[in-house]
Design a protein around this motif. Structure first.
Motif, short mmCIF file in Angstrom:
data_model
loop_
_atom_site.label_atom_id
_atom_site.label_comp_id
_atom_site.label_asym_id
_atom_site.label_seq_id
_atom_site.Cartn_x
_atom_site.Cartn_y
_atom_site.Cartn_z
N TYR A 1 0.83 -1.20 0.00
CA TYR A 1 0.00 0.00 0.00
C TYR A 1 0.86 1.25 0.00
N VAL A 2 0.58 2.13 -0.94
CA VAL A 2 1.28 3.41 -1.01
C VAL A 2 0.42 4.53 -0.42
N LYS A 59 7.25 0.74 -8.41
CA LYS A 59 6.55 1.44 -7.34
C LYS A 59 6.86 2.94 -7.37
N LYS A 60 8.07 3.29 -7.75
CA LYS A 60 8.44 4.71 -7.78
C LYS A 60 7.58 5.49 -8.78
N ASP A 61 7.10 4.82 -9.84
CA ASP A 61 6.21 5.49 -10.80
C ASP A 61 4.88 5.84 -10.14
N VAL A 62 4.38 4.96 -9.30
CA VAL A 62 3.12 5.20 -8.59
C VAL A 62 3.31 6.33 -7.58
N GLU A 63 4.42 6.29 -6.85
CA GLU A 63 4.70 7.34 -5.88
C GLU A 63 4.85 8.70 -6.56
N ARG A 64 5.48 8.70 -7.73
CA ARG A 64 5.65 9.95 -8.48
C ARG A 64 4.29 10.48 -8.96
#
Length: 158
Positions: free
Chosen positions: A6-7, A61-66
């Motif tokens: 989960y982000v 995941k970093k794409d989602v966080e971005r």
């Protein structure tokens, strides 16, 4: 569901008596996925008895966080990253399809049974495909419609 990272928001448990909505989206398909994301956030806001989670189909995941950092689209419902597409593949197998289109939404009853699914695209956007109608039927304890024709722009606020 236990494989998700989960982000944003809290994890959900399927089959606990509450209605769930699981939808798959991808940052890489923003113009197709954003209407679904916005609609699901509206549902999350209007129906506290329904638990919503958006599963990112992005590779990193970093794409989602971005995506969340940039704030280009309303995204205030719970969101999770699906490492190696574990959950996406599980849904694909349950649905017995070769590929699971993104965006794609699943309506799950309190017992954990998928009772409705809908794929979306630019030609078949979330707001016109009757997901709200099916959700309202499920919450009222009514039978779901077998086939919902494309309708005019709808809102969960109607």
């Amino acid at each position: 569901m236990s494989s998700l990272d989960y982000v944003q928001g809290d994890p959900i448990t399927v089959g606990d008596g509450k209605v769930k909505i699981v939808f798959f989206w991808g940052k890489y398909l923003k113009w197709q996925c954003w209407p679904t994301m916005i609609g699901m956030c509206e549902i999350n806001e209007k129906y506290p008895e329904v638990e919503v989670v958006g599963i990112a189909a992005d590779k990193k995941k970093k794409d989602v966080e971005r995506f969340l950092e940039k704030g280009e689209c309303r995204a205030d419902c719970p969101l999770a990253f699906d490492m190696n597409w574990t959950l996406k593949d599980a849904f694909r197998k349950v649905m017995q399809v070769g590929a699971l289109a993104v965006p794609h939404a699943f309506l799950i009853d309190g017992a954990g049974k998928i009772v409705w699914r809908q794929a979306y695209s630019a030609g078949y956007p979330f707001a016109t495909m009757g997901f709200y109608v099916q959700l309202k039927h499920l919450l009222a304890g009514e039978p779901l419609e077998k086939n919902i024709p494309k309708i005019g722009r709808a809102s969960c606020r109607e």
